[in-house]
Design a protein around this motif. Structure first.
Motif, PDB file in Angstrom:
ATOM      1  N   GLU A 111       0.200  12.367  40.574  1.00 22.72           N
ATOM      2  CA  GLU A 111       0.375  13.864  40.098  1.00 22.72           C
ATOM      3  C   GLU A 111       0.544  14.596  41.393  1.00 22.72           C
ATOM      4  O   GLU A 111       0.033  14.456  42.266  1.00 22.72           O
ATOM      5  CB  GLU A 111      -0.743  14.325  39.338  1.00 22.72           C
ATOM      6  CG  GLU A 111      -0.913  13.473  38.000  1.00 22.72           C
ATOM      7  CD  GLU A 111      -2.072  13.768  37.084  1.00 22.72           C
ATOM      8  OE1 GLU A 111      -2.824  14.906  37.388  1.00 22.72           O
ATOM      9  OE2 GLU A 111      -2.570  13.425  36.201  1.00 22.72           O
ATOM     10  N   THR A 112       1.540  15.526  41.376  1.00 23.63           N
ATOM     11  CA  THR A 112       1.935  16.242  42.424  1.00 23.63           C
ATOM     12  C   THR A 112       1.665  18.105  42.437  1.00 23.63           C
ATOM     13  O   THR A 112       1.913  18.706  43.497  1.00 23.63           O
ATOM     14  CB  THR A 112       3.393  16.200  42.834  1.00 23.63           C
ATOM     15  OG1 THR A 112       4.102  16.712  41.906  1.00 23.63           O
ATOM     16  CG2 THR A 112       3.621  14.713  42.981  1.00 23.63           C
ATOM     17  N   THR A 113       1.089  18.227  41.437  1.00 25.43           N
ATOM     18  CA  THR A 113       0.997  19.651  41.156  1.00 25.43           C
ATOM     19  C   THR A 113      -0.816  20.251  41.542  1.00 25.43           C
ATOM     20  O   THR A 113      -0.974  21.422  41.511  1.00 25.43           O
ATOM     21  CB  THR A 113       1.075  20.305  39.895  1.00 25.43           C
ATOM     22  OG1 THR A 113       0.366  19.469  38.794  1.00 25.43           O
ATOM     23  CG2 THR A 113       2.328  20.164  39.625  1.00 25.43           C
ATOM     24  N   HIS A 114      -1.121  19.248  42.102  1.00 25.24           N
ATOM     25  CA  HIS A 114      -2.765  19.310  42.697  1.00 25.24           C
ATOM     26  C   HIS A 114      -3.083  17.925  43.151  1.00 25.24           C
ATOM     27  O   HIS A 114      -2.365  16.932  43.481  1.00 25.24           O
ATOM     28  CB  HIS A 114      -3.805  19.491  41.448  1.00 25.24           C
ATOM     29  CG  HIS A 114      -3.474  18.830  40.493  1.00 25.24           C
ATOM     30  ND1 HIS A 114      -2.901  19.185  39.208  1.00 25.24           N
ATOM     31  CD2 HIS A 114      -3.739  17.559  40.101  1.00 25.24           C
ATOM     32  CE1 HIS A 114      -2.590  18.356  38.464  1.00 25.24           C
ATOM     33  NE2 HIS A 114      -3.506  16.978  38.993  1.00 25.24           N
ATOM     34  N   THR A 115      -4.288  17.995  43.951  1.00 24.26           N
ATOM     35  CA  THR A 115      -4.884  16.610  44.502  1.00 24.26           C
ATOM     36  C   THR A 115      -6.023  16.417  43.755  1.00 24.26           C
ATOM     37  O   THR A 115      -6.683  17.259  43.185  1.00 24.26           O
ATOM     38  CB  THR A 115      -5.032  16.930  46.040  1.00 24.26           C
ATOM     39  OG1 THR A 115      -5.884  17.721  46.274  1.00 24.26           O
ATOM     40  CG2 THR A 115      -3.488  17.176  46.884  1.00 24.26           C
ATOM     41  N   TYR A 116      -6.496  15.150  43.927  1.00 23.78           N
ATOM     42  CA  TYR A 116      -7.867  14.850  43.254  1.00 23.78           C
ATOM     43  C   TYR A 116      -8.854  14.177  44.560  1.00 23.78           C
ATOM     44  O   TYR A 116      -8.691  13.846  45.308  1.00 23.78           O
ATOM     45  CB  TYR A 116      -7.285  13.675  42.628  1.00 23.78           C
ATOM     46  CG  TYR A 116      -6.935  13.838  40.822  1.00 23.78           C
ATOM     47  CD1 TYR A 116      -7.899  14.157  39.982  1.00 23.78           C
ATOM     48  CD2 TYR A 116      -5.951  13.749  40.740  1.00 23.78           C
ATOM     49  CE1 TYR A 116      -7.600  14.666  38.776  1.00 23.78           C
ATOM     50  CE2 TYR A 116      -5.244  14.092  39.376  1.00 23.78           C
ATOM     51  CZ  TYR A 116      -6.141  14.304  38.386  1.00 23.78           C
ATOM     52  OH  TYR A 116      -5.761  14.688  37.184  1.00 23.78           O
ATOM     53  N   ILE A 117     -10.016  14.498  43.849  1.00 20.84           N
ATOM     54  CA  ILE A 117     -11.374  14.135  44.577  1.00 20.84           C
ATOM     55  C   ILE A 117     -12.038  13.076  43.308  1.00 20.84           C
ATOM     56  O   ILE A 117     -12.339  13.930  42.213  1.00 20.84           O
ATOM     57  CB  ILE A 117     -12.065  14.844  45.185  1.00 20.84           C
ATOM     58  CG1 ILE A 117     -11.420  15.943  46.313  1.00 20.84           C
ATOM     59  CG2 ILE A 117     -13.595  14.181  45.691  1.00 20.84           C
ATOM     60  CD1 ILE A 117     -11.283  14.913  47.574  1.00 20.84           C
ATOM     61  N   GLY A 163      -1.133  19.793  46.913  1.00 24.95           N
ATOM     62  CA  GLY A 163       0.065  18.800  46.393  1.00 24.95           C
ATOM     63  C   GLY A 163       1.411  19.170  46.660  1.00 24.95           C
ATOM     64  O   GLY A 163       1.732  20.129  47.176  1.00 24.95           O
ATOM     65  N   ALA A 164       2.377  18.009  46.772  1.00 24.39           N
ATOM     66  CA  ALA A 164       3.661  18.490  46.971  1.00 24.39           C
ATOM     67  C   ALA A 164       4.267  19.603  46.136  1.00 24.39           C
ATOM     68  O   ALA A 164       5.343  20.273  46.478  1.00 24.39           O
ATOM     69  CB  ALA A 164       4.500  17.145  46.882  1.00 24.39           C
TER      70      ALA A 164
END
Length: 500
Positions: free
Chosen positions: A317-323, A481-482
């Protein structure tokens, strides 16, 4: 010169205070200096790129078997199996542990025992006790799961590094003809009365009886596992001199495997192997016993089983990042080191602040994983050595930030704020300069030189324990994110240089 040093130190502290506030950084230089001052102080803001990475891919590990594993040795284990509402995939935690032998661990001599069989001392009873806390779902503490406790054939060796993909069963480390005990349980221990569970001193626990007949590796039979321990002590007291001897000659440890059920997941904060016996005291009969503890002084490892495809899908997923933990999803941050230094080669970098905004969950599902409490920022190529070296954030090359950080100079909600990472930026720049000076192709050989990772950790400032990967169930999305639809992630930089 001494006066200038004091002045410079004052400017640094003031700049850090300003950079920690919400004031527009463009005005910081004017706020800190005047025409009579000997310093030029300026500020700039740069965009930062971020993306989600899976733990093992950092080390060029593309095997699905190991995907998302993290270093797990420490003093805290986790147990249970749940379904992640975010991915609808199962997450299972199991663990292996040895037991610690204290210098004062002693068992009375055989002639004092009043519990006797075949002329030899026996244990009245024996059990394992797991103290559990921090349940996955506090609204359903009666969700039942089943586990099997396996006796290990081979012990966990000191010096070896165990990651969350370490599976003693697959590795053939479980004794096939050894102790294998099934146990059905829930977070609420219904074996204990309500009157006991309601007391302030009560510690929630799971008890596994080991009172069935036991046969050791030599084929000798005992009425229970506790009797085996007692007789080994009388036959070979040297096996109880330390934890190493005990694990290699008496009890290699146990592996706790989840075999059925959903809805239970908890922290196992303490583990005890307890044996009870009756002896003749100086003046009366005494009911006594000992407890051997599974602690951070011995080897422990938590096995995490995830849905590998679900992990990959989130990472894409590129509209955010995860932790996400314990799945091993981190946020990678590419710091614009060259841009930061481009027009400021001779300037002093005195403050650098970067914040990461959390995106709120819209679900009201009580089973949603919690929010990571603490994030570590560490250079990507140093991740492995940081955890395997039992390090703590040194606030020079590694940093930590708590969720919703609040201090006297900064107040913000729903963010992780790294207030001043200027020393890390300077370190990266110096490494880059030194590298290309000796090798024109250095940057191509070190593609992660300007990258850091945000990793969920369990750590308390000032504690005597090292930082560990957070193995609890947590998950959050961060702005970035990208294809980030929000404002760009930015880093605020404050420079200073002496006027000529």
């Amino acid at each position: 010169m001494k006066i200038l040093n004091y002045y410079m130190a004052g400017v640094v502290l003031t700049a850090m205070a300003f950079s920690s506030c919400d004031e527009n950084t463009a005005s910081i230089g004017q706020s800190l200096t005047s025409d009579e001052d000997q310093l030029d102080v300026t500020a700039e803001v740069f965009d930062v790129q971020t993306r989600t990475v899976i733990a093992d891919t950092i080390f060029d590990n593309t095997s699905d078997e190991h995907l998302g594993s993290v270093f797990t040795q420490g003093g805290t284990c986790y147990l249970g199996m749940v379904r992640d509402p975010e991915t609808q995939a199962d997450v299972k935690s199991e663990f292996a542990t040895q037991f610690h032998i204290l210098d004062v661990t002693t068992i009375p001599e055989a002639k004092k025992f009043l519990s006797i069989a075949d002329g030899k001392p026996i244990a009245d009873s024996c059990d394992l006790i797991l103290y559990v806390s921090n349940p996955f779902n506090t609204e359903d503490t009666l969700a039942s799961v089943k586990m099997t406790v396996h006796e290990l054939e081979q012990t966990l060796e000191p010096g070896l590094k165990y990651y969350s993909d370490f599976n003693p069963i697959k590795l053939g480390m479980v004794r096939q003809e050894g102790l294998n005990k099934n146990k059905m349980f829930s977070y609420r221990n219904l074996q204990d009365k309500d009157s006991l569970r309601g007391t302030s001193s009560y510690l929630n626990n799971i008890r596994i009886s080991l009172n069935e007949p036991y046969t050791d590796k030599e084929g000798l039979m005992y009425n229970n596992y506790g009797t085996y321990i007692i007789r080994k002590y009388h036959e070979h007291p040297e096996y109880f001199n330390n934890s190493y001897a005990f694990s290699h000659h008496v009890c290699p440890g146990f592996f706790f495997e989840i075999t059925d059920g959903y809805g239970f997941h908890a922290k196992v904060s303490n583990i005890g192997l307890r044996l009870y016996y009756t002896i003749q005291g100086d003046t009366s009969v005494v009911n006594s016993g000992i407890t051997l503890a599974g602690t951070r002084e011995v080897q422990q490892s938590t096995l995490i089983t995830n849905n590998k495809q679900a992990i990959k899908k989130l990472a894409e997923e590129t509209t955010h990042t995860y932790i996400k933990s314990p799945a091993g999803l981190f946020t990678e941050v590419t710091l614009p080191i060259k841009d930061i230094k481009k027009d400021h080669i001779s300037d002093s970098l005195i403050a650098a602040k970067i914040s990461f905004q959390r995106i709120n969950d819209e679900s009201n599902d009580s089973r949603m994983f919690g929010i990571p409490n603490t994030l570590l920022m560490v250079q990507e190529d140093s991740l492995k050595s940081f955890f395997e070296g039992n390090n703590v954030p040194d606030l020079t090359s590694s940093f930590y930030a708590n969720y919703n950080y609040i201090s006297s100079t900064y107040s913000a909600t729903n963010t992780y704020n790294f207030v001043n990472i200027s020393s890390l930026i300077s370190k990266m720049w110096n490494q880059y300069q030194e590298g290309i000076k000796n090798d024109a192709g250095w940057e191509l050989k070190h593609p992660n030189w300007n990258k850091v990772l945000l990793v969920p950790i369990s750590y308390e400032s000032g504690s005597s324990t090292n930082a560990q990967h957070d193995m609890s169930l947590t998950s959050t999305r961060l702005v970035g994110g990208a294809n980030n639809p929000y404002d760009a992630v930015k880093i605020n930089i404050v420079y200073a240089k002496f006027k000529r």
